[in-house]
Design a protein around this motif. Structure first.
Motif, PDB file in Angstrom:
ATOM      1  N   SER A   1       0.818  -1.224   0.000  1.00  0.00           N
ATOM      2  CA  SER A   1       0.000   0.000   0.000  1.00  0.00           C
ATOM      3  C   SER A   1       0.845   1.264   0.000  1.00  0.00           C
ATOM      4  CB  SER A   1      -0.865   0.014   1.269  1.00  0.00           C
ATOM      5  OG  SER A   1      -0.046   0.163   2.417  1.00  0.00           O
ATOM      6  N   SER A   2       2.126   1.164  -0.294  1.00  0.00           N
ATOM      7  CA  SER A   2       3.062   2.255  -0.066  1.00  0.00           C
ATOM      8  C   SER A   2       2.701   3.523  -0.827  1.00  0.00           C
ATOM      9  CB  SER A   2       4.470   1.815  -0.469  1.00  0.00           C
ATOM     10  OG  SER A   2       4.585   1.742  -1.885  1.00  0.00           O
ATOM     11  N   ARG A   3       3.286   4.621  -0.379  1.00  0.00           N
ATOM     12  CA  ARG A   3       3.062   5.918  -1.029  1.00  0.00           C
ATOM     13  C   ARG A   3       3.452   5.871  -2.507  1.00  0.00           C
ATOM     14  NH1 ARG A   3       3.351  10.587   2.464  1.00  0.00           N
ATOM     15  NH2 ARG A   3       2.229  10.071   4.376  1.00  0.00           N
ATOM     16  N   LEU A   4       4.601   5.288  -2.801  1.00  0.00           N
ATOM     17  CA  LEU A   4       5.056   5.247  -4.188  1.00  0.00           C
ATOM     18  C   LEU A   4       4.169   4.354  -5.035  1.00  0.00           C
ATOM     19  CD1 LEU A   4       8.946   5.025  -3.747  1.00  0.00           C
ATOM     20  CD2 LEU A   4       7.529   7.057  -4.119  1.00  0.00           C
ATOM     21  N   ASP A   5       3.743   3.220  -4.473  1.00  0.00           N
ATOM     22  CA  ASP A   5       2.830   2.338  -5.201  1.00  0.00           C
ATOM     23  C   ASP A   5       1.534   3.062  -5.536  1.00  0.00           C
ATOM     24  OD1 ASP A   5       2.895  -0.530  -6.032  1.00  0.00           O
ATOM     25  OD2 ASP A   5       4.020  -0.724  -4.182  1.00  0.00           O
TER      26      ASP A   5
END
Length: 957
Positions: free
Chosen positions: A334-338
């Protein structure tokens, strides 16, 4: 957390091909048939996730510690769940301690310590297999060298003798021939890593981030020139200076107690004298004085852009904050970059970020694989903006909690195993070796549980605002390869092959092996849900985790010949939106629960698996239920995943192993057979699949009347079944007909070999993959074939590996494997070899196989070792719940009884050398191989043309 045990890899565009063992056809007992009627169904319960502080307190490894007079530190942890002991020896020396001109020496020495000691001549794997050891190996990192094995309790004396003999009685066994051979093996290990797309990147990263005289400036594997220069004199000096007991930690974890362990350790290690104290090299964190940048080219499908910063390492107070920051930024699903670059803006096909922590320093990295057609400069600009925004605002409380729950959950799962690469022994040894405190792991985990968003923001702001190294990796020709002297100039002959690195010491008596316990495989209960779905359950209580697999009778064989990849596309889309939640929200929910939900497939089955913290099982099951029953197949997400899949296929067409995986099945089975799979899928078919086709496949194949459920849990069935019943017991099959697989007979096995050469220019190594379809029946005495293959190609001591690796030094490792599936049993050989020995290697393989099958069958020594290993290793093989779950699914696939594993020892003992010979000679034909060679045709084809075997040259498909 990515500690130094985990090799740093640069993530490029590429498909991670999921494979899962899965099944069908089970035996249901009358006693359990109607158990479902006695277990009242329960409605799903809304349960808040257990707080991470509570989870962290569950991670405990009680142990006792003592120090011998010679300085050896010993740690003992009791775990009596299985009659095995994990033995782990860590030496406080790694590649950061190598002086200039001796790069790669620590790792080379690790190899030498497997080639026999003064009282145990020959290969150490021989002795390990005799006692049924499992999870045995050795590794070298920047900061340490370790050796480990899990042995039956009755073989602990033998294991301690082995480790003590190579600690105190080694140099008299190391001769020039051993050094020359292992030098070649290590150089082929280096070629194997370097040959992969992007395999040269990490060299550049280290050279740029750390000055030339910095201990982390060079890779652990070292340079070809320095490996060439290693001599017996330097071997002897290195051993004397670095491998004393006072520079080592010995951990025993498992079916042992400190009172029993101490006299044994004193007996075997106490007489070894102290050595010089190795003071591990100090290595300051030196920020770059100014931004650095580079462009590299390699056989990659699309450009990737990366940023690297030198940061503090394992012992720093900011370790956890930086690691959590990396997870939130680009490590979690769920990362920011994803969310920004992959899901929303669709500028990249994959992203990553994270901390790689070594003892003295660390590397923080962020990277993105550029979507084809997108300007890399645009991605770089957005990557920098997102990093800057994250530094400015920091993570949210929810992001930090999701990252820490994921970390703690992973630790809990890992501690089910006593040994291996990451079990309890490793955790204790790592803590003691690097910090001097065997309880450091617990303090470290408590820091994760209490870390705050402010601390993360402060650490990221302090270090990621400093100058970075920016790297672009673009498609193109890589620079000329640095080869070894043995290839470029054929090397110099050793003047004295009989020379030794030292004189033997006093003779020691090898202890006998004690009584070895039999396998106690957990009882399996078979019952049914209300809708008739079969449920198989076993209990394992070592860790508070529930492992569950939904296995559908589908798999890659469910694809039509003109639709290769549809099944895998459907499986990959299941968690890209379901139950009214987007892919982002699904990922966040999974992380809050500390659950791992994955989709995958084998030839015969499609599976959705879950590893859940049992305390969070109810909400984890609800999430899994939505993913399986209510996927959205959102058209926007479908296009994103399609692009990722197509990019992954292009990357597989650049990777030597990926190329071989895509070429061989069709050659073996013919283009229309269900098993003629195409790794990654058919690009043309994937490019045209519609949403309706995905939905149609799901309705035909992923449905309750094609489903079986397998569970291994610490919780009793009476607690587990109502939860599963509530989630899946009322699931009804759709009205559309179920799918049908269409198996015809595979083509006849060739009567003469052929070679298919796939041209991959500038490859320092060739990947040889040979295969044939055998007449073996996976349900009829396949165990004899597999046992016999242990001698031919199935393990380290096999004929083909010992020849090409240990005798000739042409490869890092060669295997031959029997690969049973539901409808066929292929036999496949895998042999990555140095490019200049490609033709010679095929000659050697044909010779080894032919002699084994026609002339020199299983010898008496090979038979004794093989049967002992097969029988004695059983308890260690099924130590973990994951291994039990996999066995349950395999038993079901092949129609075996649920107690099949407990019957194996008697079956193995019933064999003779002659019966093993008969089994494999009726299975493998030495003339029936199709050889796929992936390598530089300009270098390789002239070698192959001399073999008298037809050669066809093709491009990667």
């Amino acid at each position: 957390m990515r500690l130094i045990d985990r090799r740093l890899s640069i993530l490029l565009a590429g498909a991670s091909l999921l494979a899962a063992c899965a099944p069908s056809a089970a035996v249901e007992s009358a006693a359990t048939r109607d158990l479902v009627a006695a277990v009242a169904p329960a409605a799903p319960v809304a349960v808040d996730p257990v707080p991470v502080t509570t989870l962290a307190r569950e991670v405990t490894i009680p142990h006792q510690k003592f120090v011998l007079d010679n300085g050896l530190t010993v740690i003992v942890h009791e775990d009596h769940k299985a009659p095995v002991v994990g033995v782990s020896v860590w030496y406080n020396v790694g590649s950061k301690d190598e002086p200039k001109g001796k790069t790669g020496f620590a790792h080379l020495f690790e190899h030498l310590m497997f080639n026999g000691s003064e009282n145990l001549p020959g290969d150490y794997f021989e002795y390990l297999q005799q006692v049924g050891a499992t999870d045995y190996n050795g590794t070298t990192s920047f900061d340490r060298t370790n050796y480990f094995e899990t042995v039956p309790t009755g073989a602990l004396d033998r294991a301690l003798f082995m480790e003590s003999d190579r600690m105190g009685h080694l140099l008299g066994a190391i001769g020039q021939d051993v050094l020359d051979n292992q030098r070649g093996v290590v150089q082929n290990e280096k070629r194997q890593g370097d040959n992969r797309p992007g395999g040269l990147v990490f060299y550049k990263v280290l050279e740029t981030l750390f000055p030339e005289d910095h201990p982390y400036h060079h890779q652990t594997i070292g340079s070809m020139a320095d490996l060439d220069a290693a001599s017996l004199q330097t071997v002897g000096g290195w051993f004397h200076d670095k491998y004393g007991p006072n520079n080592a930690v010995l951990v025993l974890a498992g079916d042992i107690d400190a009172a029993t362990a101490r006299p044994l350790v004193e007996k075997y290690f106490g007489s070894i004298p102290r050595g010089p104290v190795n003071n591990p090299a100090q290595a300051p964190v030196i920020p770059l004085a100014s931004p650095q940048s580079a462009v590299m080219k390699d056989q990659v499908a699309t450009t990737s852009v990366s940023r690297f910063w030198p940061v503090p390492g394992l012992l720093d107070d900011q370790l956890v904050a930086l690691d959590v920051g990396g997870s939130v930024l680009g490590g979690l699903a769920s990362s920011r970059l994803d969310e920004a670059l992959v899901r929303n803006e669709k500028l990249a096909t994959s992203v990553s970020a994270g901390l790689y922590a070594f003892q003295r320093v660390g590397i923080f990295t962020v990277s993105a694989t550029v979507k084809p057609g997108v300007d890399p400069a645009v991605v770089e600009k957005r990557l920098d903006e997102l990093v800057s925004g994250f530094i400015a605002n920091g993570p949210t409380e929810d992001e930090v909690r999701r990252a820490t729950v994921s970390e703690v959950g992973g630790r809990i799962r890992g501690l089910e195993q006593v040994g291996g690469f990451g079990g309890k022994a490793v955790t204790l040894a790592e803590s003691q070796t690097f910090t001097g405190d065997s309880n450091w792991y617990a303090r470290n985990l408590a820091t994760y549980a209490s870390i705050t968003p402010a601390a993360v923001r402060a650490a990221m702001g302090q270090w990621l605002t400093k100058p970075a190294f920016s790297l672009r990796l673009e498609p193109g020709a890589r620079p000329p390869y640095e080869e070894a002297k043995s290839v470029n100039a054929k090397g110099a002959k050793a003047t004295n092959k009989n020379a030794k690195a030292g004189k033997p010491g006093a003779k020691r008596e090898v202890p006998p092996v004690g009584t070895l316990a039999a396998l106690d495989f957990p009882d399996v209960t078979i019952t049914r849900l209300s809708n008739g779905v079969e449920l198989q359950y076993a209990q394992r209580t070592a860790v508070p985790v529930t492992q569950l697999a939904l296995s559908f009778d589908a798999g890659e064989a469910a694809d039509a010949p003109n639709g290769r990849g549809l099944q895998s596309m459907v499986m990959s889309m299941l968690d890209e939106g379901a139950g009214g939640m987007s892919s982002q929200k699904l990922a966040e929910a999974e992380e809050r629960l500390g659950a791992d939900i994955d989709t995958g497939s084998s030839l015969d089955r499609s599976s959705v698996t879950m590893s859940a913290l049992s305390a969070n099982l109810a909400p984890s099951l609800a999430l899994m239920g939505d993913i399986v029953k209510n996927p959205t197949f959102d058209p926007v997400e479908l296009e994103r995943v399609r692009t990722q899949r197509l990019t992954g296929i292009k990357q597989l067409q650049k990777d030597p192993n990926g190329i071989a995986q895509r070429v061989l099945p069709t050659l073996l089975f013919g283009p229309d057979h269900p098993y003629a799979t195409l790794a990654g899928g058919d690009a043309a078919a994937i490019g045209r699949f519609t949403r309706d086709e995905l939905v149609g496949f799901k309705d035909a194949w992923l449905r309750p009347d094609r489903l079986k459920i397998f569970v291994v849990s610490d919780r009793p069935l009476s607690e587990i079944q109502p939860l599963i019943e509530a989630e899946f017991g009322q699931w009804a099959a759709p009205a559309v007909p179920a799918g049908v697989k269409h198996f015809g007979a595979p083509p006849a096995r060739p009567t003469a070999p052929r070679i298919v050469l796939v041209n991959r220019p500038d490859s320092p190594q060739s990947v040889i993959s040979g295969g044939q379809i055998t007449p073996a029946d996976p349900r009829n005495n396949i165990e004899a074939v597999i046992a016999a293959n242990d001698v031919l190609g199935g393990n380290f001591l096999s004929r083909i590996n010992m020849d090409l690796r240990e005798a000739k030094g042409w490869s890092y490792g060669v295997t031959g494997s029997v690969r049973p599936s539901e409808k066929a049993v292929p036999y496949v050989i895998s042999a990555p070899v140095q490019a200049d020995r490609t033709g010679d290697s095929i000659v050697a393989l044909n010779k080894d196989i032919g002699e084994f099958l026609k002339l020199k069958g299983v010898t008496a020594d090979e038979f004794t070792r093989t049967i002992a290993n097969r029988v004695n290793a059983l308890p260690g093989q099924y130590e973990t719940s994951g291994a039990v779950l996999s066995a349950m699914m395999s038993n079901d696939l092949f129609g075996r009884p649920t107690n099949y594993q407990e019957s194996l020892a008697a079956k193995y003992r019933s064999y003779t050398a002659g019966s093993l010979d008969q089994a494999i000679r009726g299975t493998v034909d030495p003339n029936g191989f199709v050889w796929v060679v992936v390598g530089d045709a300009a270098k390789v084809k002239p070698q192959l043309d001399k073999l008298g075997i037809p050669v066809e040259v093709i491009e990667a498909r």
